[in-house]
Write a protein that holds these residues in place. Structure first.
Motif, PDB file in Angstrom:
ATOM      1  N   SER A 177       0.724  -0.786  -0.179  1.00  0.00           N
ATOM      2  CA  SER A 177      -0.034  -0.382   0.299  1.00  0.00           C
ATOM      3  C   SER A 177       1.035   1.086  -0.151  1.00  0.00           C
ATOM      4  CB  SER A 177      -0.464  -0.064   1.095  1.00  0.00           C
ATOM      5  OG  SER A 177      -1.516  -0.607   0.932  1.00  0.00           O
ATOM      6  N   ALA A 178       1.735   1.294   0.825  1.00  0.00           N
ATOM      7  CA  ALA A 178       2.829   2.698   0.843  1.00  0.00           C
ATOM      8  C   ALA A 178       3.427   2.420  -0.179  1.00  0.00           C
ATOM      9  CB  ALA A 178       3.788   2.077   1.861  1.00  0.00           C
ATOM     10  N   GLY A 179       3.781   1.789  -1.073  1.00  0.00           N
ATOM     11  CA  GLY A 179       4.554   1.592  -2.410  1.00  0.00           C
ATOM     12  C   GLY A 179       4.233   2.864  -3.346  1.00  0.00           C
ATOM     13  N   SER A 180       2.623   1.690  -2.994  1.00  0.00           N
ATOM     14  CA  SER A 180       1.459   1.842  -4.430  1.00  0.00           C
ATOM     15  C   SER A 180       1.335   3.479  -4.716  1.00  0.00           C
ATOM     16  CB  SER A 180      -0.013   1.814  -4.452  1.00  0.00           C
ATOM     17  OG  SER A 180       0.264   0.340  -4.559  1.00  0.00           O
ATOM     18  N   THR A 181       0.745   4.135  -3.093  1.00  0.00           N
ATOM     19  CA  THR A 181       0.824   5.498  -3.292  1.00  0.00           C
ATOM     20  C   THR A 181       1.488   6.470  -3.555  1.00  0.00           C
ATOM     21  OG1 THR A 181      -1.312   4.946  -1.647  1.00  0.00           O
ATOM     22  CG2 THR A 181      -0.499   7.022  -1.086  1.00  0.00           C
ATOM     23  N   LEU A 182       2.831   6.440  -2.316  1.00  0.00           N
ATOM     24  CA  LEU A 182       4.325   7.041  -2.118  1.00  0.00           C
ATOM     25  C   LEU A 182       5.075   7.091  -3.912  1.00  0.00           C
ATOM     26  CD1 LEU A 182       5.722   6.206   1.444  1.00  0.00           C
ATOM     27  CD2 LEU A 182       4.415   7.695   1.009  1.00  0.00           C
ATOM     28  N   GLY A 183       4.258   5.813  -4.606  1.00  0.00           N
ATOM     29  CA  GLY A 183       5.133   5.907  -6.286  1.00  0.00           C
ATOM     30  C   GLY A 183       4.619   6.115  -7.157  1.00  0.00           C
ATOM     31  N   ALA A 184       3.321   6.750  -6.701  1.00  0.00           N
ATOM     32  CA  ALA A 184       2.480   7.523  -7.487  1.00  0.00           C
ATOM     33  C   ALA A 184       3.032   8.688  -6.965  1.00  0.00           C
ATOM     34  CB  ALA A 184       0.822   7.402  -7.485  1.00  0.00           C
ATOM     35  N   VAL A 185       2.970   9.198  -5.912  1.00  0.00           N
ATOM     36  CA  VAL A 185       2.964  10.913  -5.158  1.00  0.00           C
ATOM     37  C   VAL A 185       5.028  11.350  -5.739  1.00  0.00           C
ATOM     38  CG1 VAL A 185       4.055  11.783  -3.041  1.00  0.00           C
ATOM     39  CG2 VAL A 185       1.827  10.502  -3.787  1.00  0.00           C
ATOM     40  N   ALA A 186       5.736  10.285  -5.872  1.00  0.00           N
ATOM     41  CA  ALA A 186       6.705  10.002  -5.974  1.00  0.00           C
ATOM     42  C   ALA A 186       7.333  10.765  -8.180  1.00  0.00           C
ATOM     43  CB  ALA A 186       7.556   9.414  -5.538  1.00  0.00           C
ATOM     44  N   PHE A 187       6.011   9.473  -8.465  1.00  0.00           N
ATOM     45  CA  PHE A 187       6.479   9.856  -9.782  1.00  0.00           C
ATOM     46  C   PHE A 187       5.611  10.935 -10.049  1.00  0.00           C
ATOM     47  CE2 PHE A 187       3.884   9.488 -14.190  1.00  0.00           C
ATOM     48  CZ  PHE A 187       4.805   9.110 -15.370  1.00  0.00           C
ATOM     49  N   HIS A 188       4.504  12.048  -9.230  1.00  0.00           N
ATOM     50  CA  HIS A 188       4.077  12.736  -9.533  1.00  0.00           C
ATOM     51  C   HIS A 188       4.791  14.152  -9.546  1.00  0.00           C
ATOM     52  CE1 HIS A 188       0.147  12.156 -11.628  1.00  0.00           C
ATOM     53  NE2 HIS A 188      -0.169  11.971 -10.172  1.00  0.00           N
ATOM     54  N   ALA A 189       6.253  14.068  -8.060  1.00  0.00           N
ATOM     55  CA  ALA A 189       6.916  15.129  -8.248  1.00  0.00           C
ATOM     56  C   ALA A 189       8.110  14.647  -9.107  1.00  0.00           C
ATOM     57  CB  ALA A 189       7.066  14.538  -6.268  1.00  0.00           C
ATOM     58  N   GLY A 190       9.385  13.720  -9.196  1.00  0.00           N
ATOM     59  CA  GLY A 190      10.329  13.120 -10.040  1.00  0.00           C
ATOM     60  C   GLY A 190      10.238  12.898 -10.824  1.00  0.00           C
ATOM     61  N   GLY A 191       9.168  12.568 -11.132  1.00  0.00           N
ATOM     62  CA  GLY A 191       8.765  11.105 -12.741  1.00  0.00           C
ATOM     63  C   GLY A 191       9.377  10.095 -12.170  1.00  0.00           C
ATOM     64  N   TRP A 192       9.539   9.104 -13.261  1.00  0.00           N
ATOM     65  CA  TRP A 192       9.770   7.753 -12.901  1.00  0.00           C
ATOM     66  C   TRP A 192      11.799   7.558 -11.881  1.00  0.00           C
ATOM     67  CZ3 TRP A 192       8.223   3.117 -13.147  1.00  0.00           C
ATOM     68  CH2 TRP A 192       9.174   2.381 -12.544  1.00  0.00           C
ATOM     69  N   GLY A 193      11.966   9.045 -12.186  1.00  0.00           N
ATOM     70  CA  GLY A 193      13.113   9.070 -11.484  1.00  0.00           C
ATOM     71  C   GLY A 193      12.742   8.868  -9.834  1.00  0.00           C
ATOM     72  N   GLY A 194      11.514   8.980  -9.477  1.00  0.00           N
ATOM     73  CA  GLY A 194      11.552   9.962  -8.655  1.00  0.00           C
ATOM     74  C   GLY A 194      11.120   8.715  -7.285  1.00  0.00           C
ATOM     75  N   THR A 195      10.639   7.736  -8.949  1.00  0.00           N
ATOM     76  CA  THR A 195       9.432   6.322  -8.423  1.00  0.00           C
ATOM     77  C   THR A 195      11.026   5.302  -8.100  1.00  0.00           C
ATOM     78  OG1 THR A 195       7.966   6.424  -9.180  1.00  0.00           O
ATOM     79  CG2 THR A 195       8.441   4.061  -8.823  1.00  0.00           C
ATOM     80  N   VAL A 196      12.344   6.091  -8.436  1.00  0.00           N
ATOM     81  CA  VAL A 196      13.168   4.913  -8.168  1.00  0.00           C
ATOM     82  C   VAL A 196      14.438   5.191  -7.435  1.00  0.00           C
ATOM     83  CG1 VAL A 196      15.871   4.092  -9.482  1.00  0.00           C
ATOM     84  CG2 VAL A 196      13.405   3.982 -11.176  1.00  0.00           C
ATOM     85  N   ALA A 197      14.465   6.715  -7.228  1.00  0.00           N
ATOM     86  CA  ALA A 197      14.685   6.973  -5.516  1.00  0.00           C
ATOM     87  C   ALA A 197      14.102   6.355  -4.650  1.00  0.00           C
ATOM     88  CB  ALA A 197      14.362   8.279  -5.529  1.00  0.00           C
ATOM     89  N   LEU A 198      12.469   6.490  -4.200  1.00  0.00           N
ATOM     90  CA  LEU A 198      11.756   5.732  -3.730  1.00  0.00           C
ATOM     91  C   LEU A 198      12.244   4.179  -3.021  1.00  0.00           C
ATOM     92  CD1 LEU A 198       9.117   5.471  -0.871  1.00  0.00           C
ATOM     93  CD2 LEU A 198       8.354   5.091  -2.826  1.00  0.00           C
ATOM     94  N   GLY A 199      12.432   3.503  -4.543  1.00  0.00           N
ATOM     95  CA  GLY A 199      13.335   1.807  -3.896  1.00  0.00           C
ATOM     96  C   GLY A 199      14.291   1.462  -3.936  1.00  0.00           C
ATOM     97  N   LEU A 200      15.274   2.035  -4.279  1.00  0.00           N
ATOM     98  CA  LEU A 200      16.314   1.875  -3.574  1.00  0.00           C
ATOM     99  C   LEU A 200      16.612   2.450  -2.211  1.00  0.00           C
ATOM    100  CD1 LEU A 200      18.763   4.499  -6.640  1.00  0.00           C
ATOM    101  CD2 LEU A 200      18.412   1.903  -6.693  1.00  0.00           C
ATOM    102  N   LEU A 201      15.854   3.018  -2.007  1.00  0.00           N
ATOM    103  CA  LEU A 201      15.484   3.886  -0.148  1.00  0.00           C
ATOM    104  C   LEU A 201      15.409   2.740   0.193  1.00  0.00           C
ATOM    105  CD1 LEU A 201      16.214   6.087   1.744  1.00  0.00           C
ATOM    106  CD2 LEU A 201      14.144   6.651   1.990  1.00  0.00           C
ATOM    107  N   ALA A 202      14.451   1.531  -0.054  1.00  0.00           N
ATOM    108  CA  ALA A 202      13.762   0.621   0.434  1.00  0.00           C
ATOM    109  C   ALA A 202      14.163  -0.598   0.589  1.00  0.00           C
ATOM    110  CB  ALA A 202      12.302   0.284   0.017  1.00  0.00           C
ATOM    111  N   VAL A 203      15.325  -0.786  -0.693  1.00  0.00           N
ATOM    112  CA  VAL A 203      17.236  -1.913  -1.168  1.00  0.00           C
ATOM    113  C   VAL A 203      17.392  -1.720  -0.318  1.00  0.00           C
ATOM    114  CG1 VAL A 203      18.414  -2.401  -2.606  1.00  0.00           C
ATOM    115  CG2 VAL A 203      15.726  -2.079  -3.255  1.00  0.00           C
ATOM    116  N   VAL A 204      18.379  -0.245   0.214  1.00  0.00           N
ATOM    117  CA  VAL A 204      18.908  -0.192   1.648  1.00  0.00           C
ATOM    118  C   VAL A 204      18.514  -0.580   2.502  1.00  0.00           C
ATOM    119  CG1 VAL A 204      19.916   1.855   2.584  1.00  0.00           C
ATOM    120  CG2 VAL A 204      19.652   1.673  -0.023  1.00  0.00           C
TER     121      VAL A 204
END
Length: 420
Positions: A368-395
């Protein structure tokens, strides 16, 4: 005489263990039944994910609003998985799984008729709550009915069913929606899920090792507290949530990215992109072999590294590299999920349904967090924003695994000193 006695005792012990094992009676039926349950669960749970751009256009809402048709289902599952696991302790795993699938597929046939996005979100929440009876009950059923050495493989097959359901649901909805719209597409998934539910009930062997537990709140609370006080279980819950945050973010937003320039792909082709889920089917079903070679923590490191490589590749403006990135993300996620979820069942000696339920709750909170935050990150920074969120989670996954490795070494030293 002593050797003969040892052999006879060992033989007797093996013959008294009536739990299922690969090649033994009932194992194939059980594997197929739970595989189909996994297919139905993920197909229903994520039936709207590949259709979000169409849903946005139909109801005139943003990507963030449309993403709630996914987040509501996964969030409700996360909320209800623990109470449903308690019901399975009292009434049996097979009974709860059957009832959960029955309700979920019924709602699935109503979803196409939602008159508004609010109604659609509400129906999806009910569907997610119903599906909460599947994941924890299935892993508890396997832990009770399958021999320990075969447990990772058996759970891997259930997770593989998840990947097939996620893939087929998105591919089918993509092509059907391109011709007849998103409503017919989700209705088609509902019919497929009905078939899976019927086959599941006919195939799944009756449990032989289930012992009914208590529904008393105090007993449940005590069991939950015991699991949450276990540092290893807490780490596994966090790892599951973080892996699913990556996965939820990527697959919620990827449809929007591929419909935009420079790709501008039609809905049917976008749906076919989800064929990469087949990679997840393979990586989940081979998780047992991976753990045998690298150990649990080594397998988690490999899963995290694979996911990271996929996220970085997906930044390219080349469709081939984006697809390769999705392949690596999917392989890393399903391998990590299979290892973490099987480790929970292996670690918990009592209250396995609650232990698995807590993992599933954390896992779907991550979704749920990924679906919502991923969409928010995409609006804020495009696909790069979504990738940044993913990298933070992998860290976070890697950091938690490192802490687990250090804790294991400290415990080993203490045990060695105590022995001397």
């Amino acid at each position: 005489m002593g050797a003969a006695s040892t052999v006879s005792v060992t033989s007797a012990a093996s013959t008294t263990d009536s739990r299922m094992t690969p090649g033994g009676p009932g194992y194939r039926r059980m594997s197929l039944a739970l595989f189909l349950a996994g297919v139905a669960t993920f197909a229903l749970l994520y039936s709207t994910q590949a259709l979000l751009p169409l849903i946005s256009g139909d109801f005139g809402v943003t990507a963030s609003a449309a993403s709630w048709t996914v987040s509501a289902a996964t969030g409700a599952l996360a909320l209800f998985v623990l109470p449903m696991s308690a019901l399975s302790e009292r009434f049996g795993r097979r009974t709860v799984m059957t009832a959960s699938l029955g309700i979920a597929v019924t709602v699935g046939l109503l979803v196409p008729f939602a008159p508004s996005v609010g109604t659609l979100i509400a129906l999806r929440a009910v569907q997610g709550a119903a599906l909460a009876g599947l994941p924890a009950s299935a892993t508890a059923y396997l832990a009770e009915e399958v021999r320990p050495k075969a447990l990772i493989t058996a759970i891997g097959l259930f997770v593989a069913g998840n990947s097939v359901g996620g893939m087929s649901g998105r591919v089918i909805t993509g092509w059907v929606a391109q011709e007849w719209g998103w409503r017919v597409a989700v209705g088609t998934i509902g019919v497929v899920a009905v078939a899976c539910a019927v086959a599941f009930r006919l195939l799944l062997p009756a449990p032989k090792h289930f012992k009914a537990g208590s529904l008393r709140p105090r007993v449940l609370a005590r069991t939950v507290r015991a699991h949450l006080s276990n540092p290893l279980l807490r780490r596994l819950y966090a790892i599951g949530a973080l892996f699913m945050t990556v996965f939820g973010a990527v697959y919620t937003v990827i449809g929007y990215r591929l419909t935009d320039a420079p790709f501008s792909l039609p809905q049917g082709i976008i749906g076919s992109i989800f064929l990469v889920y087949l990679v997840g089917t393979v990586s989940a079903s081979t998780a047992g072999k991976l753990v045998g070679r690298l150990g649990r923590r080594g397998s988690l490191y490999l899963a995290g590294g694979t996911t990271t490589a996929g996220l970085l590749l997906s930044l390219a403006d080349s469709l081939v590299l984006v697809l390769l990135g999705l392949v690596l993300i999917t392989a890393g996620f399903f391998a990590g999920h299979a290892v973490a979820s099987s480790s929970v069942s292996h670690t918990a000696k009592e209250g396995r349904a609650q232990a698995s339920a807590l993992y599933q709750s954390a896992y779907y909170v991550g979704s749920s967090a990924g679906s919502t935050l991923g969409a928010v990150a995409f609006h804020a920074g495009g696909w790069g924003g979504t990738v940044a969120l993913g990298l933070l989670a992998v860290v976070g996954v890697v950091g938690i695994t490192v802490l687990g490795s250090r804790a294991a070494r400290v415990q080993a030293r203490r045990s060695l000193l105590a022995a001397h």
